[in-house]
Design a protein around this motif. Structure first.
Motif, PDB file in Angstrom:
ATOM      1  N   ASN A 147     -39.124 -17.170 -45.074  1.00  0.00           N
ATOM      2  CA  ASN A 147     -39.858 -18.070 -43.850  1.00  0.00           C
ATOM      3  C   ASN A 147     -39.157 -17.675 -42.728  1.00  0.00           C
ATOM      4  OD1 ASN A 147     -37.554 -20.143 -43.705  1.00  0.00           O
ATOM      5  ND2 ASN A 147     -38.336 -20.438 -45.848  1.00  0.00           N
ATOM      6  N   ASN A 148     -39.586 -18.402 -41.883  1.00  0.00           N
ATOM      7  CA  ASN A 148     -39.120 -18.207 -40.183  1.00  0.00           C
ATOM      8  C   ASN A 148     -38.472 -19.547 -39.821  1.00  0.00           C
ATOM      9  OD1 ASN A 148     -41.259 -20.082 -39.875  1.00  0.00           O
ATOM     10  ND2 ASN A 148     -42.605 -18.416 -38.828  1.00  0.00           N
ATOM     11  N   CYS A 149     -38.022 -20.298 -40.747  1.00  0.00           N
ATOM     12  CA  CYS A 149     -37.414 -21.636 -40.379  1.00  0.00           C
ATOM     13  C   CYS A 149     -35.694 -21.386 -40.307  1.00  0.00           C
ATOM     14  CB  CYS A 149     -37.488 -22.745 -41.375  1.00  0.00           C
ATOM     15  SG  CYS A 149     -39.326 -23.056 -41.576  1.00  0.00           S
ATOM     16  N   VAL A 150     -35.114 -21.934 -39.227  1.00  0.00           N
ATOM     17  CA  VAL A 150     -33.731 -21.491 -38.834  1.00  0.00           C
ATOM     18  C   VAL A 150     -32.823 -22.894 -38.967  1.00  0.00           C
ATOM     19  CG1 VAL A 150     -34.393 -19.581 -37.609  1.00  0.00           C
ATOM     20  CG2 VAL A 150     -34.429 -21.854 -36.448  1.00  0.00           C
ATOM     21  N   ASN A 151     -33.256 -23.919 -39.281  1.00  0.00           N
ATOM     22  CA  ASN A 151     -32.286 -25.206 -39.317  1.00  0.00           C
ATOM     23  C   ASN A 151     -31.700 -25.495 -38.008  1.00  0.00           C
ATOM     24  OD1 ASN A 151     -30.852 -27.147 -40.706  1.00  0.00           O
ATOM     25  ND2 ASN A 151     -29.189 -25.915 -41.111  1.00  0.00           N
ATOM     26  N   ALA A 152     -32.718 -25.612 -37.113  1.00  0.00           N
ATOM     27  CA  ALA A 152     -32.132 -25.859 -35.638  1.00  0.00           C
ATOM     28  C   ALA A 152     -31.552 -27.390 -35.566  1.00  0.00           C
ATOM     29  CB  ALA A 152     -33.327 -25.743 -34.793  1.00  0.00           C
ATOM     30  N   SER A 153     -30.586 -27.438 -34.745  1.00  0.00           N
ATOM     31  CA  SER A 153     -30.137 -28.898 -34.674  1.00  0.00           C
ATOM     32  C   SER A 153     -30.045 -29.203 -32.928  1.00  0.00           C
ATOM     33  CB  SER A 153     -28.647 -28.949 -34.907  1.00  0.00           C
ATOM     34  OG  SER A 153     -27.713 -27.868 -34.400  1.00  0.00           O
ATOM     35  N   THR A 154     -30.396 -28.193 -32.292  1.00  0.00           N
ATOM     36  CA  THR A 154     -30.760 -28.491 -30.667  1.00  0.00           C
ATOM     37  C   THR A 154     -31.968 -27.446 -30.526  1.00  0.00           C
ATOM     38  OG1 THR A 154     -29.492 -26.703 -29.786  1.00  0.00           O
ATOM     39  CG2 THR A 154     -28.299 -28.872 -30.402  1.00  0.00           C
ATOM     40  N   PRO A 155     -32.572 -27.778 -29.316  1.00  0.00           N
ATOM     41  CA  PRO A 155     -33.753 -26.965 -28.804  1.00  0.00           C
ATOM     42  C   PRO A 155     -33.361 -25.320 -28.838  1.00  0.00           C
ATOM     43  CG  PRO A 155     -33.859 -28.869 -27.471  1.00  0.00           C
ATOM     44  CD  PRO A 155     -32.592 -28.788 -28.466  1.00  0.00           C
ATOM     45  N   ALA A 156     -32.038 -25.099 -28.265  1.00  0.00           N
ATOM     46  CA  ALA A 156     -31.521 -23.782 -27.985  1.00  0.00           C
ATOM     47  C   ALA A 156     -31.555 -23.046 -29.447  1.00  0.00           C
ATOM     48  CB  ALA A 156     -30.237 -23.839 -27.420  1.00  0.00           C
ATOM     49  N   ASP A 157     -31.312 -23.704 -30.472  1.00  0.00           N
ATOM     50  CA  ASP A 157     -31.134 -23.158 -31.746  1.00  0.00           C
ATOM     51  C   ASP A 157     -32.565 -22.667 -32.379  1.00  0.00           C
ATOM     52  OD1 ASP A 157     -28.371 -23.868 -31.769  1.00  0.00           O
ATOM     53  OD2 ASP A 157     -28.873 -25.626 -32.896  1.00  0.00           O
ATOM     54  N   LEU A 158     -33.821 -23.137 -31.911  1.00  0.00           N
ATOM     55  CA  LEU A 158     -35.147 -22.721 -32.256  1.00  0.00           C
ATOM     56  C   LEU A 158     -35.464 -21.314 -32.346  1.00  0.00           C
ATOM     57  CD1 LEU A 158     -36.980 -25.869 -30.698  1.00  0.00           C
ATOM     58  CD2 LEU A 158     -36.556 -25.350 -33.305  1.00  0.00           C
ATOM     59  N   TYR A 159     -34.730 -20.564 -31.502  1.00  0.00           N
ATOM     60  CA  TYR A 159     -35.151 -19.289 -31.421  1.00  0.00           C
ATOM     61  C   TYR A 159     -34.031 -18.364 -31.589  1.00  0.00           C
ATOM     62  CZ  TYR A 159     -38.807 -21.893 -28.833  1.00  0.00           C
ATOM     63  OH  TYR A 159     -39.700 -22.821 -28.578  1.00  0.00           O
ATOM     64  N   THR A 160     -33.148 -18.521 -32.473  1.00  0.00           N
ATOM     65  CA  THR A 160     -32.306 -17.804 -32.944  1.00  0.00           C
ATOM     66  C   THR A 160     -31.653 -17.916 -34.280  1.00  0.00           C
ATOM     67  OG1 THR A 160     -29.977 -16.952 -32.024  1.00  0.00           O
ATOM     68  CG2 THR A 160     -30.424 -19.359 -31.935  1.00  0.00           C
ATOM     69  N   GLY A 161     -30.617 -17.270 -34.797  1.00  0.00           N
ATOM     70  CA  GLY A 161     -30.049 -17.274 -36.109  1.00  0.00           C
ATOM     71  C   GLY A 161     -30.876 -16.888 -37.061  1.00  0.00           C
ATOM     72  N   GLY A 162     -30.570 -17.006 -38.261  1.00  0.00           N
ATOM     73  CA  GLY A 162     -30.865 -16.379 -39.645  1.00  0.00           C
ATOM     74  C   GLY A 162     -31.950 -17.224 -40.066  1.00  0.00           C
ATOM     75  N   ALA A 163     -33.133 -16.767 -40.505  1.00  0.00           N
ATOM     76  CA  ALA A 163     -34.335 -17.549 -41.051  1.00  0.00           C
ATOM     77  C   ALA A 163     -34.190 -17.635 -42.582  1.00  0.00           C
ATOM     78  CB  ALA A 163     -35.503 -16.947 -40.758  1.00  0.00           C
ATOM     79  N   ASN A 164     -35.266 -17.709 -43.215  1.00  0.00           N
ATOM     80  CA  ASN A 164     -35.294 -17.880 -44.657  1.00  0.00           C
ATOM     81  C   ASN A 164     -34.495 -19.186 -45.046  1.00  0.00           C
ATOM     82  OD1 ASN A 164     -37.089 -15.489 -45.003  1.00  0.00           O
ATOM     83  ND2 ASN A 164     -35.257 -14.369 -44.749  1.00  0.00           N
ATOM     84  N   LYS A 165     -34.731 -20.450 -44.743  1.00  0.00           N
ATOM     85  CA  LYS A 165     -34.143 -21.642 -45.034  1.00  0.00           C
ATOM     86  C   LYS A 165     -35.130 -22.193 -45.895  1.00  0.00           C
ATOM     87  CE  LYS A 165     -30.319 -20.932 -42.795  1.00  0.00           C
ATOM     88  NZ  LYS A 165     -30.557 -19.860 -41.728  1.00  0.00           N
ATOM     89  N   ASP A 166     -34.560 -23.573 -46.238  1.00  0.00           N
ATOM     90  CA  ASP A 166     -35.473 -24.133 -47.227  1.00  0.00           C
ATOM     91  C   ASP A 166     -36.318 -25.427 -46.365  1.00  0.00           C
ATOM     92  OD1 ASP A 166     -33.498 -26.360 -45.993  1.00  0.00           O
ATOM     93  OD2 ASP A 166     -32.687 -26.350 -48.001  1.00  0.00           O
ATOM     94  N   LEU A 167     -37.015 -26.092 -47.140  1.00  0.00           N
ATOM     95  CA  LEU A 167     -38.148 -26.844 -46.583  1.00  0.00           C
ATOM     96  C   LEU A 167     -37.530 -28.007 -45.689  1.00  0.00           C
ATOM     97  CD1 LEU A 167     -40.653 -28.434 -46.281  1.00  0.00           C
ATOM     98  CD2 LEU A 167     -40.059 -29.732 -48.198  1.00  0.00           C
ATOM     99  N   GLU A 168     -36.342 -28.499 -45.905  1.00  0.00           N
ATOM    100  CA  GLU A 168     -35.539 -29.317 -45.095  1.00  0.00           C
ATOM    101  C   GLU A 168     -35.167 -28.876 -43.807  1.00  0.00           C
ATOM    102  OE1 GLU A 168     -34.953 -28.994 -48.286  1.00  0.00           O
ATOM    103  OE2 GLU A 168     -34.850 -31.035 -49.399  1.00  0.00           O
ATOM    104  N   SER A 169     -34.895 -27.624 -43.744  1.00  0.00           N
ATOM    105  CA  SER A 169     -34.537 -26.742 -42.367  1.00  0.00           C
ATOM    106  C   SER A 169     -35.916 -26.400 -41.657  1.00  0.00           C
ATOM    107  CB  SER A 169     -33.981 -25.285 -42.805  1.00  0.00           C
ATOM    108  OG  SER A 169     -32.765 -25.378 -43.545  1.00  0.00           O
ATOM    109  N   CYS A 170     -36.910 -26.306 -42.477  1.00  0.00           N
ATOM    110  CA  CYS A 170     -38.276 -26.189 -41.571  1.00  0.00           C
ATOM    111  C   CYS A 170     -38.557 -27.636 -40.873  1.00  0.00           C
ATOM    112  CB  CYS A 170     -39.247 -25.805 -42.564  1.00  0.00           C
ATOM    113  SG  CYS A 170     -39.283 -24.248 -43.411  1.00  0.00           S
ATOM    114  N   LEU A 171     -38.248 -28.781 -41.662  1.00  0.00           N
ATOM    115  CA  LEU A 171     -38.504 -29.961 -41.118  1.00  0.00           C
ATOM    116  C   LEU A 171     -37.633 -30.146 -39.780  1.00  0.00           C
ATOM    117  CD1 LEU A 171     -38.876 -32.293 -44.506  1.00  0.00           C
ATOM    118  CD2 LEU A 171     -40.796 -31.139 -42.893  1.00  0.00           C
ATOM    119  N   ASP A 172     -36.371 -29.857 -40.062  1.00  0.00           N
ATOM    120  CA  ASP A 172     -35.496 -29.960 -38.797  1.00  0.00           C
ATOM    121  C   ASP A 172     -36.085 -29.284 -37.669  1.00  0.00           C
ATOM    122  OD1 ASP A 172     -33.668 -31.500 -40.334  1.00  0.00           O
ATOM    123  OD2 ASP A 172     -32.435 -29.759 -40.748  1.00  0.00           O
TER     124      ASP A 172
END
Length: 348
Positions: free
Chosen positions: A89-114
């Motif tokens: 998937n394309n979820c990255v487990n963001a904790s701030t808006p700046a994190d939304l478009y960077t970092g590794g993807a392929n995270k779990d459902l909770e990361s998508c919800l984050d």
């Protein structure tokens, strides 16, 4: 076609940049959730569609869809199209808006919800967002992957952003309706303005589950049973999800449930748009009762449109056509058409 295209002139652009202000200009902010039709993105998690889930949200869409697997080996909710044991998937487990478009993807459902939570925090005017979960292989409650566990994950990562079944039950002046069916028929849905920044979650049985001859307890029935039982215990607020009756059917599709006590806990319905519009189904029934109606594969209603990139005018006309046919969400793969994804039109 001319009448349909004319109807499109009434649509509202309510995307990430314009939010509820644009909706207000056309008055759609005062419509109840059940009184509007919007566009939604099928399989929004797919990295072939968007590098990041936030890019799907940036289109202004009113619905994203996640395919979820219950990995009972690791006790995780995985998000992918094909795999029980790995994320794709394309979820990255963001904790701030700046994190939304960077970092590794392929995270779990909770990361998508984050990612959803962080994106909504950065776009507070966005209209209510439907989150559609296809539970690919169903729950495995006997192996620890139960409706309660899924609800716990949602509560931990979306918190009070979720508009819950219990919220629909609550009467404005105090007290509660007896069932979701009673609440929907009373028109108890809040307005789109009241639900700005909120998430409304539906769940359907997955393709693997529906084709598994050994699975006799599908997601829709299992979650509705859980929801009904929570209500009988005075614990309805623990539930985050509206179960959907899956697949288009004439009449009241809830008659498929032999346990009649389950039927009033379904106020969401999900099925193929072309089937809903083939003349065999009175879709006004859903609108009259203020039920939510998710129509999938919008492009396949005759005359068929391109799966991913029709003309903007044709796609807008199709959403307007499905609005006239009483859809709540017109689901599609038109990921490159923000002027379509951000549409909000009166239903019916």
């Amino acid at each position: 076609m001319l009448g349909t295209l004319t109807a499109c002139l009434a649509f509202t652009v309510a995307g990430a940049g314009s939010g509820s202000a644009a909706a207000s200009a056309a008055g759609t902010d005062t419509l109840p959730l059940s009184g509007a039709t919007t566009s939604g993105l099928h399989n929004t998690y797919d990295p072939a569609s968007f590098s990041y889930l936030a890019q799907g949200l940036d289109t202004g869409t009113s619905m994203i869809e996640l395919d979820v697997w219950d990995d009972f080996f690791t006790q995780e909710w995985k998000v992918s199209h094909d795999s029980l044991t790995s994320n794709g998937n394309n979820c990255v487990n963001a904790s701030t808006p700046a994190d939304l478009y960077t970092g590794g993807a392929n995270k779990d459902l909770e990361s998508c919800l984050d990612d959803v939570r962080v994106w909504l925090g950065a776009h507070p005017g966005h209209g209510p967002l439907f989150l559609k979960i296809e539970l690919k292989a169903g729950f495995q409650a006997n192996l620890g992957m139960s409706p309660a566990k899924l609800d716990q994950s949602i509560s931990a990562h979306l918190g009070n952003l979720v508009f819950k079944p219990n919220d629909l039950l609550n009467k404005p002046g105090g007290g509660q309706y007896a069932t979701l069916d009673d609440a929907a028929n009373a028109g108890n849905w809040p307005t789109r303005q009241q639900l700005a920044g909120k998430v409304v979650i539906e769940i359907i049985p997955g393709t693997v589950e529906e084709n598994n001859p050994t699975d006799s307890l599908w997601t829709d029935k299992e979650y509705a049973t859980y929801l009904r039982d929570l209500h009988s215990q005075g614990k309805t607020a623990q539930a985050n999800i509206f179960p959907s009756v899956h697949n288009a059917q004439s009449g009241d599709p809830r008659t498929r449930y032999s346990d009649t006590s389950l039927r009033p806990w379904f106020v969401a319905f999900d099925g193929d748009a072309a089937t809903y519009l083939n003349g065999s189904i009175d879709t006004s029934w859903y609108d009259t009762h203020h039920y939510l109606l998710f129509m999938t594969d919008s492009q396949n209603v005759p005359p068929t449109l391109d799966d991913t990139n029709p003309s903007v005018a044709d796609a807008q006309a199709r959403v307007a056509q499905l609005a006239k046919a009483h859809a709540t969400v017109a689901s599609n793969d038109w990921r490159g058409l923000p002027d379509v994804q951000s549409m909000v039109v009166p239903r019916g």
